[in-house]
Design an enzyme around this catalytic site. Structure first.
Site, PDB file in Angstrom:
ATOM      1  N   ILE A  73      34.022   2.174 -18.251  1.00  0.00           N
ATOM      2  CA  ILE A  73      33.475   0.909 -17.786  1.00  0.00           C
ATOM      3  C   ILE A  73      34.278   0.252 -16.670  1.00  0.00           C
ATOM      4  O   ILE A  73      35.342  -0.106 -17.218  1.00  0.00           O
ATOM      5  CB  ILE A  73      32.916   0.083 -18.708  1.00  0.00           C
ATOM      6  N   CYS A  74      33.973  -0.058 -15.577  1.00  0.00           N
ATOM      7  CA  CYS A  74      34.879  -0.730 -14.319  1.00  0.00           C
ATOM      8  C   CYS A  74      36.193   0.100 -14.354  1.00  0.00           C
ATOM      9  O   CYS A  74      36.260   1.135 -14.299  1.00  0.00           O
ATOM     10  CB  CYS A  74      34.805  -2.264 -14.616  1.00  0.00           C
ATOM     11  N   GLN A  75      37.218  -0.690 -14.393  1.00  0.00           N
ATOM     12  CA  GLN A  75      38.644  -0.261 -14.491  1.00  0.00           C
ATOM     13  C   GLN A  75      38.819   0.903 -15.516  1.00  0.00           C
ATOM     14  O   GLN A  75      39.523   1.547 -15.396  1.00  0.00           O
ATOM     15  CB  GLN A  75      39.661  -1.211 -14.478  1.00  0.00           C
TER      16      GLN A  75
END
Length: 366
Positions: free
Chosen positions: A152-154
């Site tokens: 998720i995300c980074q």
């Protein structure tokens, strides 16, 4: 005698003032009854099953008698920025809880709070070290060769790098609002990170050399200043309208608690991530080195599900969708949702639609 129209305005103003006063009084009463534990995030029962230094691996407890419909467990990999419990914010807004109900076996990495002694931690430590050790723990525990990853995300970028380096350990890869192509000149976060001007936009070496670890408060301010009117002013002007509702007030306070619970960033990790990914855009060029190992996106031959937010101002859809051009899998699916970055976690509509998408996709490939 006052003119008729002026009299109406005064009556409206008096009425609105009385309503506001009522809300504020009720809000103060609601606030006085709240306890710290009422504002805790992370609603789903979990236990620490593995720990290394400050990194913890949690396994979430499934509802009673819930049968596993996906045999292979899934490991959630969140960003280093903010705490990972946005995926389990509260009982009725929890990606974790909804996936558990659909029969998934879920693990989550909590990166912890880096201290001064952690400033020398690198991406090698996080990806070849902590992440790989968590994967190996799950593989050994379940006597499996491969696990499923949800980055998720980074954490999605980390998962892409990991899956490239260890494709023999990843069964299926799901990435959500994950940045891939970092040269997005029309996106403020990417421009601020240096995708257009490099070190002229932000001198990462000077920051790390001067500060050591990068303060979480600095990163929070950076994100807030991307939308200063909406996130710094309007959000708080709207608070009186929700104070008289205990449920809405708690929702607001939980979100605020999560937003401002920002760990510092290990200096050397921040240095490499900003310079290699934002400024150098090396991921899509296959030039990223994690330790002494080269990341090559063509190694991603496992099934991939790419989830993105259509109104994302932090990770623009173009950045996530670029992934399709650089991988070698024959099983690639991309799906967007009509929300912003945070809406992927907390939107009621997305929480209704997103978990079945993930569960069905994994079930068909288990």
């Amino acid at each position: 005698m006052l003119p008729f129209l002026l009299q109406i305005h005064l009556e409206e103003a008096t009425h609105e003032s009385a309503q506001l006063t009522h809300k504020l009084v009720k809000g103060m009463e609601n606030l006085s009854q709240l306890r710290e534990e009422d504002i805790e995030v992370g609603a789903t029962p979990r236990e620490v099953v593995f720990q290394e230094d400050k990194v913890k691996l949690y396994r979430f407890k499934s509802p009673v008698d819930q049968k596993k419909t996906v045999k292979t467990p899934i490991l959630m990999v969140y960003a280093l920025v903010n705490r990972p419990f946005m995926v389990d914010l509260q009982e009725d807004r929890s990606l974790v809880a909804n996936l558990l109900k659909l029969g998934l076996d879920i693990y989550l990495i909590d990166w912890g709070y880096p201290g001064r002694g952690d400033r020398w931690l690198t991406l090698d430590d996080y990806i070849n070290g902590y992440l790989n050790n968590c994967v190996d723990f799950i593989r050994t525990s379940h006597q499996l060769d491969k696990v499923n990853l949800l980055g998720i995300c980074q954490g999605g970028t980390f998962s892409l790098c990991y899956s490239s380096l260890y494709p023999d350990k990843v069964n299926n890869l799901v990435v959500m609002v994950a940045p891939v192509d970092f040269h997005q000149p029309e996106t403020l976060l990417n421009m601020r990170g240096g995708c257009t001007l490099g070190a002229e936009a932000i001198d990462v070496d000077l920051m790390v050399d001067a500060l050591g670890n990068i303060p979480g408060d600095f990163l929070n301010l950076e994100f807030l200043m991307l939308k200063p009117q909406q996130l710094g002013i309007q959000e708080y002007l709207d608070v009186p309208d929700l104070m008289d509702s205990p449920e809405k007030l708690l929702n607001f306070l939980r979100m605020e608690k999560w937003i401002f619970d920002s760990p510092d960033q290990a200096g050397e990790t921040y240095r490499q991530f900003m310079k290699d990914f934002y400024q150098g855009n090396k991921l899509i060029k296959n030039q990223v080195k994690i330790g002494d190992r080269q990341v090559n996106l063509l190694n991603l031959t496992m099934p991939i599900l790419n989830l993105y937010a259509e109104k994302d101002h932090l990770v623009p859809p173009a950045s996530s969708l670029a992934l399709a051009k650089y991988i070698d899998t024959q099983d690639y699916t991309a799906k967007g949702f009509p929300v912003g970055h945070i809406g992927m976690y907390v939107s009621g509509k997305v929480q209704r639609d997103l978990p079945p998408v993930i569960a069905d996709w994994l079930r068909n490939r288990d």
